[in-house]
Scaffold this motif. Structure first.
Motif, PDB file in Angstrom:
ATOM      1  N   ARG A 154      11.011  -4.764   7.349  1.00  0.00           N
ATOM      2  CA  ARG A 154      10.705  -5.008   8.914  1.00  0.00           C
ATOM      3  C   ARG A 154      10.324  -6.912   9.585  1.00  0.00           C
ATOM      4  O   ARG A 154       9.765  -6.928   8.049  1.00  0.00           O
ATOM      5  N   GLU A 156       8.112  -8.075  11.552  1.00  0.00           N
ATOM      6  CA  GLU A 156       7.082  -7.210  11.897  1.00  0.00           C
ATOM      7  C   GLU A 156       6.752  -8.017  13.227  1.00  0.00           C
ATOM      8  O   GLU A 156       6.409  -7.301  14.699  1.00  0.00           O
ATOM      9  N   ILE A 226      -1.534   0.339  14.318  1.00  0.00           N
ATOM     10  CA  ILE A 226      -2.922   1.075  14.283  1.00  0.00           C
ATOM     11  C   ILE A 226      -3.899   0.510  13.587  1.00  0.00           C
ATOM     12  O   ILE A 226      -3.082   1.325  11.774  1.00  0.00           O
TER      13      ILE A 226
HETATM   14  N1  5AD Z   1      -0.048   0.370  10.800  1.00  0.00           N
HETATM   15  C1  5AD Z   1       1.724   0.584  11.518  1.00  0.00           C
HETATM   16  N2  5AD Z   1       2.019   0.090  10.830  1.00  0.00           N
HETATM   17  C2  5AD Z   1       1.751  -0.298   9.722  1.00  0.00           C
HETATM   18  N3  5AD Z   1       2.619  -1.306   8.653  1.00  0.00           N
HETATM   19  C3  5AD Z   1       2.071  -2.047   8.100  1.00  0.00           C
HETATM   20  N4  5AD Z   1       0.706  -1.317   8.445  1.00  0.00           N
HETATM   21  C4  5AD Z   1       0.461  -1.225   9.699  1.00  0.00           C
HETATM   22  C5  5AD Z   1      -0.607  -0.369  10.703  1.00  0.00           C
HETATM   23  N5  5AD Z   1      -1.413  -0.627  10.590  1.00  0.00           N
HETATM   24  C6  5AD Z   1       4.310  -1.064   8.865  1.00  0.00           C
HETATM   25  C7  5AD Z   1       4.786  -2.665   8.685  1.00  0.00           C
HETATM   26  C8  5AD Z   1       5.798  -2.183   7.443  1.00  0.00           C
HETATM   27  C9  5AD Z   1       5.757  -0.920   7.600  1.00  0.00           C
HETATM   28  C10 5AD Z   1       5.838  -0.826   5.910  1.00  0.00           C
HETATM   29  O1  5AD Z   1       4.408   0.067   7.753  1.00  0.00           O
HETATM   30  O2  5AD Z   1       5.662  -2.938  10.033  1.00  0.00           O
HETATM   31  O3  5AD Z   1       6.793  -3.180   7.253  1.00  0.00           O
END
Ligand code: 5AD
Ligand code: FES
Length: 345
Positions: A154, A156, A226
């Motif tokens: 991602r 992100e 989250i």
């Molecule tokens: N909440 C939601 N998604 C998350 N990721 C990492 N931390 C969190 C979080 N706190 C997602 C990121 C990463 C994927 C493997 O998990 O987008 O690329």
């Protein structure tokens, strides 16, 4: 809204996208349109990918992530290559046609080690997806030559200031260049974003969607952020399930024939989260096939589903859910079949 949704798909402008993202009241129209588009372009099959979370050791320190290097409360684990191969063998035996290997950025897994694992797993007649973060061109090339079919990473967020705040010591530009290399090497490219990050605006999410369209992803994973209690963002808001669903639905309109997963984070916020996603654009689910204790230690965010379940249980659970909404489980590899030519591409 109705007029907006009649607009030729590829021509949704940034402003159109912002309006759709903002329109909670009429989101059902958007969801319906995304569902129709999904059905028209990729049909009723739901492709299952067996997800192996093989190491939660990570050299990075992303503020949002539960397995960040700085989280001293995380219990760390790393499967051995043999354990990883065995987990994949069992998943293939259960009928999974794609194995996704995901980990933190764990440099124990050198190019040589990864290549040997990929070669072994390819013998099980599965598509292999890697999700192990930023590596060099040489490494991506070696993984590809060893047989890896797809790569998932991602972006992100495309808001570079936000990215650099959230991912200290990382470079947005480098991540972007990795995505380009992956594409050039002939992988199917998966990318995506988190929705509801602190300070993220609708304008920035619209930019993310256009970015994913323009680099031509084969798969787009969109999940709600989250907050994790053991991270600097513990007090952040997060939990934007419906905004994440709207983002995903718009992605389906922008790239009608790609693969879009119903993400685990959605189900972590709502017991029917993945089913909701499958009904507004998604056509892929990635059940966890990691065995035993490891599941709960791969805690990117709290409330992760299925941590006490087994691969066999999850496979049958999700299979039943998919069939309960009149959809079918995909029987092939579920690769991206390009059916939609962009007018301006
Ligand atoms: N909440 C939601 N998604 C998350 N990721 C990492 N931390 C969190 C979080 N706190 C997602 C990121 C990463 C994927 C493997 O998990 O987008 O690329
Ligand atoms: Fe794991 Fe339903 S998918 S319990």
């Amino acid at each position: 809204m109705a007029a907006l949704l009649k607009v030729q798909k590829m021509n949704l402008s940034r402003n159109d996208i912002i309006r759709l993202l903002d329109d909670e009241e009429r989101q059902n129209d958007l969801f319906k349109k995304a569902d129709e588009t999904r059905r028209k372009y990729v049909g009723d099959e739901v492709h299952l990918r067996g997800l192996i979370e093989f190491s939660n050791i990570c050299r990075n320190n992303c503020l949002y992530c539960g397995i960040r290097k700085g989280n001293k409360n995380a219990v760390r684990y790393r499967m051995t290559p043999e354990e990883l191969i065995e987990t994949a063998r069992r998943a293939a035996g259960m009928g999974f046609k794609t194995i996704v290997m995901q980990s933190g950025e764990d440099m124990y897994y050198t190019s040589e080690r990864m290549c040997r694992i990929i070669e072994e797993i390819k013998k099980f007649d599965v598509a292999v997806t890697l999700s192990i973060g930023e590596r060099s061109y040489q490494e991506y090339k070696a993984f590809r030559e060893a047989g890896a079919d797809r790569y998932l990473m991602r972006i992100e967020t495309t808001d570079k200031d936000l990215y650099h705040k959230l991912d200290p010591n990382m470079s947005w530009q480098n991540r972007y260049e990795c995505l380009l290399m992956i594409k050039e090497l002939g992988y199917e490219l998966g990318s995506g974003i988190m929705v509801g990050l602190p300070e993220q605006t609708l304008d920035s999410i619209a930019g993310d969607l256009l970015f994913l369209r323009d680099i031509g992803v084969d798969m787009a994973g969109i999940g709600p952020f989250i907050p994790h209690p053991d991270t600097p963002l513990a007090q952040a808001k997060g939990g934007a399930l419906y905004l994440a669903l709207r983002t995903m639905a718009i992605m389906r309109l922008l790239l009608p024939d790609i693969n879009i997963p119903a993400t685990t984070a959605m189900e972590s916020l709502h017991p029917r989260g993945r089913i909701m996603a499958l009904r507004c654009g998604a056509n892929v689910v990635m059940p966890n096939v990691t065995e035993g204790e490891y599941r709960k230690f791969y805690e990117l965010y709290p409330g992760k589903i299925c941590v006490n379940d087994t691969p066999v249980h999850c496979r049958s659970c999700i299979g039943l859910k998919i069939m309960s909404i009149g959809r079918k489980i995909g029987t092939g590899y579920g690769s991206h079949k390009k059916q939609f030519r962009r007018e301006n591409a």
